[in-house]
Every structure is written in C-alpha cells, then in structure tokens.
Write a protein that holds these residues in place. Structure first.
Motif, PDB file in Angstrom:
ATOM      1  N   ALA A  23       5.485 -43.423 -21.576  1.00  0.00           N
ATOM      2  CA  ALA A  23       4.932 -44.726 -21.191  1.00  0.00           C
ATOM      3  C   ALA A  23       4.251 -44.707 -19.822  1.00  0.00           C
ATOM      4  CB  ALA A  23       6.031 -45.786 -21.200  1.00  0.00           C
ATOM      5  N   GLN A  24       4.248 -43.598 -19.132  1.00  0.00           N
ATOM      6  CA  GLN A  24       3.664 -43.531 -17.790  1.00  0.00           C
ATOM      7  C   GLN A  24       2.171 -43.847 -17.769  1.00  0.00           C
ATOM      8  OE1 GLN A  24       5.431 -43.281 -14.821  1.00  0.00           O
ATOM      9  NE2 GLN A  24       7.004 -43.676 -16.353  1.00  0.00           N
ATOM     10  N   VAL A  25       1.485 -43.751 -18.899  1.00  0.00           N
ATOM     11  CA  VAL A  25       0.048 -44.042 -18.956  1.00  0.00           C
ATOM     12  C   VAL A  25      -0.236 -45.538 -18.980  1.00  0.00           C
ATOM     13  CG1 VAL A  25      -0.508 -41.861 -20.086  1.00  0.00           C
ATOM     14  CG2 VAL A  25      -0.035 -43.895 -21.484  1.00  0.00           C
ATOM     15  N   SER A  26       0.800 -46.363 -19.108  1.00  0.00           N
ATOM     16  CA  SER A  26       0.636 -47.809 -19.257  1.00  0.00           C
ATOM     17  C   SER A  26       1.472 -48.571 -18.232  1.00  0.00           C
ATOM     18  CB  SER A  26       1.063 -48.238 -20.661  1.00  0.00           C
ATOM     19  OG  SER A  26       1.178 -49.635 -20.750  1.00  0.00           O
ATOM     20  N   PRO A  27       0.829 -49.403 -17.407  1.00  0.00           N
ATOM     21  CA  PRO A  27       1.609 -50.222 -16.471  1.00  0.00           C
ATOM     22  C   PRO A  27       2.649 -51.098 -17.176  1.00  0.00           C
ATOM     23  CG  PRO A  27      -0.717 -50.317 -15.900  1.00  0.00           C
ATOM     24  CD  PRO A  27      -0.608 -49.589 -17.215  1.00  0.00           C
TER      25      PRO A  27
END
Length: 185
Positions: free
Chosen positions: A36-40
C-alpha cells in the motif's frame, strides 16, 4: 460528505462508498502495508490497527480486518481516514504514472480465452463488485480457468461456492472446453 458502508458476504470485509469515483479504471488490491506504500489512502488505512487488506474499486473501497478486531471499533477510524482523504482532494496514488492492476496475459488470446474473459467481464465482475470484490482472469490451461480473487472475495467463506457453483457452472455452459475453475493467490 456522506460515506455509505455496506456489509459484504465476507464478514471480515466492509465496503465503503464515498459517493464519488475511487478508480478511473481497473482496480488496486493491497494485502500488506508494504504493498500500500504507493497510495496515500492505502498507507493511512493500514496505519489503523486491525486493518489487514485494502481494495480500491471503481466507486468503492473494501477494507478487511483481522479476526481480533470488531467493526464497531474500526469503522469510525476508517470512515475518518476515507473522508479526510476525499475532502482534501488528495490523489489516490503517489505517482501520476501509476497504472491500475491490469489482467496479466498468460498465453495467447485465442477464441476460448477471449470468450472466458468476455463472460467474466460482463457477467461475473459486475456482480462481485456489488459485494466489494473483484475476480481477475489469470490463465487457462488444459481446461482449467485460473482466477485471482481480490477485495471482499479473498478469504470469503462463500467464495468457494461462488467459484464452483456459479462461475464454473456458467463458464462450462458457455465454453464446453472449461472443465474446472480454480482460485489462485
């Protein structure tokens, strides 16, 4: 902003509907905080203790929880994170070049595979999206259709019945070459 919630057939997953588009096209599934690090918004949701999965659909977000947490405890924090994200008009992904998860092509798109994909796209995916999930074609080999279950469908107690009784029977009816449907991780 008013965010609706809906139960899904999977008791460990709730569907959150913000009343506006979430994904322009495709879907995105995060089973870990690292993914999930690609999405705030994905990062923020995984910061909530007890969140075990996040799925972005066209107009909804499915959130899965761990067994040791209850929805009445988690739901306010999740609603707050989703509302804050959309009210602030933040992007769903950090990189503008992020592409939604696309169905991977495993082999040639012959007539059988094209028919299977069309049936999944028109008859199956809209129905499972109603339940907060998605089913993605992964391949067809020796009569076996391989599907990846995401969102509320992943880990759902009724997903095996849906897969065998619903999807497998429908595909076997329209595509005689199909002998079985299997879920893959």
């Amino acid at each position: 902003m008013f965010i609706q919630t809906e139960e899904t057939p999977n008791p460990a997953t709730l569907k959150f509907i913000p009343g506006q588009p979430v994904m322009d096209k495709g879907t995105a599934s995060f089973e870990t905080a690292e993914q999930a690090q690609v999405s705030p918004l994905g990062r923020r949701l995984f910061e909530i203790e007890g969140v075990s999965g996040v799925f972005f659909g066209q107009d909804f977000i499915s959130v899965s929880k761990t067994e040791d947490k209850e929805w009445f405890v988690l739901k306010p924090s999740i609603l707050g994170a989703v509302m804050e994200h959309f009210v602030a008009k933040r992007p769903l992904f950090d990189a503008e070049t992020h592409e939604a998860e696309e169905e991977e092509d495993h082999g040639e798109d012959n007539e059988i595979v094209s028919t299977i994909k069309e049936l999944l796209e028109t008859r199956v995916r809209p129905a499972v999206a109603q339940d907060g999930g998605d089913i993605v074609f992964q391949g067809f080999e020796r009569g076996v259709v391989y599907l990846h279950m995401q969102g509320a469908c992943a880990g759902c107690p009724s997903s095996t019945a849906t897969l065998k009784m619903g999807i497998e029977n429908m595909l076997r009816h329209y595509v005689p070459e199909v002998v079985e449907v299997r879920a893959i991780s």
